[in-house]
Design an enzyme around this catalytic site. Sequence first.
Site, PDB file in Angstrom:
ATOM      1  N   SER A 113       0.805  -1.219   0.000  1.00  0.00           N
ATOM      2  CA  SER A 113       0.000   0.000   0.000  1.00  0.00           C
ATOM      3  C   SER A 113       0.841   1.273   0.000  1.00  0.00           C
ATOM      4  O   SER A 113       0.307   2.355  -0.191  1.00  0.00           O
ATOM      5  CB  SER A 113      -0.943   0.002   1.212  1.00  0.00           C
ATOM      6  OG  SER A 113      -0.196   0.185   2.397  1.00  0.00           O
ATOM      7  N   LYS A 164       0.944   4.142   7.049  1.00  0.00           N
ATOM      8  CA  LYS A 164       0.236   4.990   6.069  1.00  0.00           C
ATOM      9  C   LYS A 164       0.734   6.419   6.223  1.00  0.00           C
ATOM     10  O   LYS A 164       1.438   6.749   7.177  1.00  0.00           O
ATOM     11  CB  LYS A 164      -1.276   4.968   6.336  1.00  0.00           C
ATOM     12  CG  LYS A 164      -1.962   3.607   6.119  1.00  0.00           C
ATOM     13  CD  LYS A 164      -2.073   3.240   4.667  1.00  0.00           C
ATOM     14  CE  LYS A 164      -2.704   1.860   4.465  1.00  0.00           C
ATOM     15  NZ  LYS A 164      -1.838   0.742   4.854  1.00  0.00           N
TER      16      LYS A 164
END
Lengths: 435, 146
Positions: free
Chosen positions: B65, B102
């Site tokens: 990701s 993230k």
Amino acid sequence: MYALIDGNNFYVSCERVFRPSLAGHPVVVLSNNDGCAIARSNEAKALGIAMGAPWFEIEHLAKSAGLVALSANFALYGDMSDRMMSLAAGLGPAQEIYSIDESFIDLAGVRGCLADRSFKVRARILDWIGIPCCVGMGATKTLAKLANHIAKTAERKPGSYPAGLAQVCNLAELTPAARNEVLAATAVSEVWGVGRRLTAQLKESGVHTALDLARLDPAMVRRRWSVVLERTVRELQGMPCIELDLAPARKQEIACTRSFGHPVTDLMDLSQAVTEFASRAAHTLRRQGSLTNQVLVFVRTSPFRQAPQYSRSISMPIRRPSADTGVIVAAALRGLRAIYRPGYQLTKAGVMLLELQPTTVQQAELDLGRSEVPERSERGRLMTAMDELNQRYGRGTVHMASGGLAGNPKAWAMKQERLTPGYTTCWADMPVVRA
Amino acid sequence: MTSIFSPTQPVLVSDTPLLARLLISRVCAGFPSPAEDLGAQRIDLTQVLITHPQATFLLRASGHSMVQAGIFDNDILVVNRAMTPRHRHIVVAVVDGEFTVKRLYQLGGRVKLQAANPTYPDIVPHDGQTLEVWGVVTACIKQFIA
């Protein structure tokens, strides 16, 4: 002024840093061999799990109350302790590391509000490392330890003490009346150095609370009990008697004892276990720069099992004081062969090194006949090389052959069925983060 | 009375001859090293990558990701818990009890976690859900030969 800063439910808190999903769940950490609970989360305490509760007695709570039990991961706790201690040291000029999760700080000369400073250090440890702490402060070490107990209890059980004392408690800042009130609310058994037996004796004499104890006459306490308890009373009265211990004394004896994961009957298996225990003790001995004169080895069956009981120990003198793993293991194995009897389900064994002396003191002797071991300095270099290899490549990389071959299953190995990884100490065990 | 500790007068410590040994007695032939006085230390990676040793942890990334931020599967992340997380920092956050890495979006009272890969949706905390930032990622280590 002294402070005692300590991590709340330390082992559980360490585990939670790397497994945040454990937050809010009842968690216990089990002792070696997954025997009994040695750390409990607040949720586990609320379930009524006592310190030291045997696992088989609380195992049913895993199903009924979602209790999570973990095997003690001392590599992790040691590293987290090291991180915590170095931040706790920021509280004052001198620090005594009292245990894996507690340290005393000397606050002499620290200016400004001590409570503010403590809250800041506490917040830093929580943010940087993830371990919640409590800080207790007082004029003496005994009062600081008591204040720490108050800070912890006030946080965990609202209503037990005034809410303002939660997390950080400075007994020296309270008015005499307020201080007496919290001491009166504290059982005498919570005072540092007052054990179970003493508690019973004190209760018989009508001493139930910390305040009762503080109000005794030190001279009477000395006559009736001991100098040690007199010191405790004086410390409770605010007179420092116990100083910060900055250089821990060398150990007078070194022990390595373990319960086996499964009962052992075979001499071969026992020899392997005793070799490993003796090797570990010898390594500790070299690290503190001592030599040993006596090697004690013991084996015993479990008193909790319905089987023939056997328990023996033997102390083997060593001809010359030594810190040589070879010499110590040989003595331990000779002792083991002397006390071994077949047919018993042995569950525990251990090796103790006694009559220690510093390496610097050595009795000279005439060289009568051939010495049984090669030159001492040569063996010393061998031990240094062995310790360095084991340091660099992991414990047990180089070991005595009587310890058994690496990779062979060991019947006596410790039970650690719920061991978490060495998150911060082993490259392969690093925590994984989803990307 | 004379005090042996008087600082104004030199005092003879002992009148017996003393055999003094040179503690540093290296006698080298040849030209002295011109680098000796500089006392330069070899570059130490940990010193550069780890500014807060007590607060720094290493974590291994797993997944894709964050590829556009340069974080690939199996990379090692240097995570500093001493830094205050700010908008646009890459962070390790705890979402539903799991670690996730993230980019932190923290603007105008809105907080969310953004992936650095268009095929992954943002993580927006719903009502009552708290977003806990565990630490700030300060470096990413890739080993080509382990």
